[in-house]
Each structure stands twice: as C-alpha cells, then as structure tokens.
Design a protein around this motif. Structure first.
Motif, mmCIF file in Angstrom:
data_model
loop_
_atom_site.group_PDB
_atom_site.id
_atom_site.type_symbol
_atom_site.label_atom_id
_atom_site.label_comp_id
_atom_site.label_asym_id
_atom_site.label_seq_id
_atom_site.Cartn_x
_atom_site.Cartn_y
_atom_site.Cartn_z
ATOM 1 N N HIS A 12 0.848 -1.194 0.000
ATOM 2 C CA HIS A 12 0.000 0.000 0.000
ATOM 3 C C HIS A 12 0.887 1.247 0.000
ATOM 4 O O HIS A 12 2.002 1.229 0.516
ATOM 5 C CB HIS A 12 -0.885 -0.026 1.245
ATOM 6 C CG HIS A 12 -2.112 0.817 1.150
ATOM 7 N ND1 HIS A 12 -2.081 2.192 1.259
ATOM 8 C CD2 HIS A 12 -3.414 0.474 0.939
ATOM 9 C CE1 HIS A 12 -3.315 2.665 1.149
ATOM 10 N NE2 HIS A 12 -4.144 1.648 0.946
ATOM 11 N N VAL A 14 0.407 3.794 1.699
ATOM 12 C CA VAL A 14 0.500 4.270 3.084
ATOM 13 C C VAL A 14 1.433 3.329 3.847
ATOM 14 O O VAL A 14 1.231 2.115 3.849
ATOM 15 C CB VAL A 14 -0.891 4.295 3.746
ATOM 16 C CG1 VAL A 14 -0.771 4.625 5.232
ATOM 17 C CG2 VAL A 14 -1.804 5.291 3.046
ATOM 18 N N GLN A 42 -1.639 -3.803 -0.588
ATOM 19 C CA GLN A 42 -2.369 -2.816 -1.372
ATOM 20 C C GLN A 42 -3.882 -2.995 -1.225
ATOM 21 O O GLN A 42 -4.629 -2.021 -1.132
ATOM 22 C CB GLN A 42 -1.978 -2.949 -2.850
ATOM 23 C CG GLN A 42 -2.900 -2.231 -3.844
ATOM 24 C CD GLN A 42 -2.855 -0.727 -3.733
ATOM 25 O OE1 GLN A 42 -1.900 -0.181 -3.167
ATOM 26 N NE2 GLN A 42 -3.865 -0.070 -4.253
ATOM 27 N N ASP A 74 -8.326 -0.093 7.515
ATOM 28 C CA ASP A 74 -7.924 0.345 6.176
ATOM 29 C C ASP A 74 -6.745 1.302 6.339
ATOM 30 O O ASP A 74 -6.876 2.320 7.030
ATOM 31 C CB ASP A 74 -9.100 1.048 5.500
ATOM 32 C CG ASP A 74 -8.798 1.458 4.067
ATOM 33 O OD1 ASP A 74 -7.610 1.512 3.675
ATOM 34 O OD2 ASP A 74 -9.761 1.748 3.336
ATOM 35 N N GLN A 76 -5.632 3.509 4.564
ATOM 36 C CA GLN A 76 -5.978 4.859 4.118
ATOM 37 C C GLN A 76 -6.648 5.666 5.229
ATOM 38 O O GLN A 76 -6.604 6.895 5.233
ATOM 39 C CB GLN A 76 -6.921 4.760 2.909
ATOM 40 C CG GLN A 76 -7.118 6.062 2.147
ATOM 41 C CD GLN A 76 -5.891 6.458 1.351
ATOM 42 O OE1 GLN A 76 -5.276 5.632 0.707
ATOM 43 N NE2 GLN A 76 -5.538 7.729 1.414
ATOM 44 N N SER A 77 -7.258 4.951 6.188
ATOM 45 C CA SER A 77 -7.997 5.642 7.249
ATOM 46 C C SER A 77 -7.114 6.032 8.432
ATOM 47 O O SER A 77 -7.584 6.727 9.345
ATOM 48 C CB SER A 77 -9.135 4.741 7.746
ATOM 49 O OG SER A 77 -8.615 3.608 8.443
#
Length: 263
Positions: A12, A14, A42, A74, A76-77
């Motif tokens: 990912h 991040v 990812q 997640d 992304q969070s």
C-alpha cells in the motif's frame, strides 16, 4: 482469485515514515533506525489468499526480526501510521501480529498434537480447505563453495525463518462459526493458527513490519494454478541428488540446472 492476487501482491502507498518503496511497490526498505517500518498490502486479502514476502536484506546491530499479521484497519484511514506493529497497531484493536523468530514460530494449540511436517517434495501446502502450490512459498539459499554444509537443509526446503531469502506469508482460513484463523507460513510450512476468531465480515489487510534486523523485503506473487513442468522436475531432482553442487554434473539443460540451484 487470480486477478485479486495480482492487485494485492504489492504494498500500500500508506506506510511507516522510515519505509521507502520502489516504483513497483513490491520492494520495501527501512532506510534508517529500527522502527517506523510498517507496511500493508495494497488490497484486503481474499479468504485463503497468502501475502508472501522474501527477506532481501538484513542489518546487523539490532535485536528483533520481521513481524507479520493482519489488520481490519484500512491503511488509508490511519491518521498516523504507528511506529510499531507490536504493541502500537495491535493496541488499536482488530489487529493480529506475529513476531518471527529464528526458530520458535510453530503454534501448538492446547489439546491438539503438533502436526508432522509433510514431505518437502509435496507439491501443495494444505491448510484446511486452502490449497497453495508449495514451490513458490519456499526460500532457498544460493549455492557456493560451502553449499554442502546446507545440503540437508536444502533437501528439506528449510532456511532459518529470519535468514536472507527466507519467505514468510500470512493468510486467513474461514471457520464454520463464521470467524477465521490466521496462519503464518514460513518457507512452505504452516506454523499453525497464530490467532483465532478473526472477523470475516470486515476487509483484512496484510501487515508487514520491516523491523530491527530485517532491512528490506520483497513481495512474491503466488500462482494458485497447477505447478509447472519445470517446477515438478526440480522437485524430483532435489529429492534424489546428494548435494546441490552435484546438479552441475547432470545431463540437463543449463537453464534447468540454474533453476534447480538458484531459485
């Protein structure tokens, strides 16, 4: 499954502050210190799908090794990527992480006997209803002047878990009660259920903590189809040779010799 595997077989965007990814996002390197090396897959993993990495580079002077697991968060969070997987990310809840050690990684559940290791030439690793081609899962050292010292390990498809070129993966196997067990796979061998009761109703991402003496890891894509003829040939050759240096004297195509010796 195949399409999803190709998507998940990279890191990912991040990640921890000390991690640098290559352009393909398949190689993660911790560029300084021993911490802030957290990486994630990812995409969330499918049931029975393994996220597999190979140790590319080690760094002397640190205590501790690679850590792997699963998280329902997640990436992304995350407002801030935690410094450590253990205990920081785990303390956030819905995260299960296993610290890899050189030799003591097998999990024996109370009331269950330790499972015997299957033959190293068995083409598939079976975990409940999950069936994965074993050959890709196994890390191998490169032969050299003193390769005969490692021949017994080589024929058993074994490297120390924390060694360079060792391959370590994580997956989850659904259970009849609707939860899942997390399994750690080291060089083609299932270490047993390292965590139980994982929620299957939430997406689960792989966690790879490039920690301490583990400097760099690479994602290894896994093909869930049948083993190739080349792979089957290698398994038979490895079963019968005395040591790896003997491969060079066999009447075989050079490409097959290289494949048997180096991969």
């Amino acid at each position: 499954m195949a399409a999803r595997c190709r998507l998940a077989a990279r890191f990912h965007h991040v990640h921890g502050t000390n991690v640098r990814l290559d352009a393909s996002r398949t190689l993660a390197t911790r560029v300084e210190s021993f911490a802030n090396g957290l990486c994630f897959s990812q995409e969330p993993l499918a049931p029975g799908q393994i996220f597999l990495v190979e140790i590319e580079e080690k760094e002397l002077g640190w205590c501790g090794h690679l850590r792997v697991g699963l998280t329902a968060h997640d990436p992304q969070s995350l407002e801030v990527v935690p410094e450590y997987s253990l205990p920081d990310l785990v303390n956030m809840g819905d995260t299960w992480v296993f610290a890899i050690t050189r030799s003591h990684n097998r999990v024996v559940v109370d009331g269950e006997e330790a499972r015997e290791r299957g033959p190293p030439w068995e083409p598939f690793l079976l975990i409940e209803r999950v069936r994965i081609p074993r050959d890709t899962l196994v890390g191998r050292s490169r032969p050299g002047r003193y390769s005969h010292i490692l021949d017994d390990l080589y024929k058993m498809n074994v490297l120390p878990a924390t060694a360079r070129r060792s391959r370590i993966g994580v997956l989850y196997a659904p259970q009849p009660d609707g939860t899942a067990d997390m399994h750690i796979i080291i060089n083609g061998e299932d270490m047993g259920p390292s965590a139980r009761g994982l929620p299957t109703t939430r997406p689960l991402y792989a966690v790879v903590d490039v920690f301490a003496s583990t400097k760099s890891v690479r994602v290894i894509p896994v093909d869930y189809g049948f083993p190739s003829l080349q792979t089957l040939c290698r398994l038979v050759i490895q079963k019968h040779i005395v040591h790896r240096l003997a491969i060079e004297g066999l009447d075989l195509p050079q490409l097959l010799k290289n494949f048997c010796q180096h991969e």
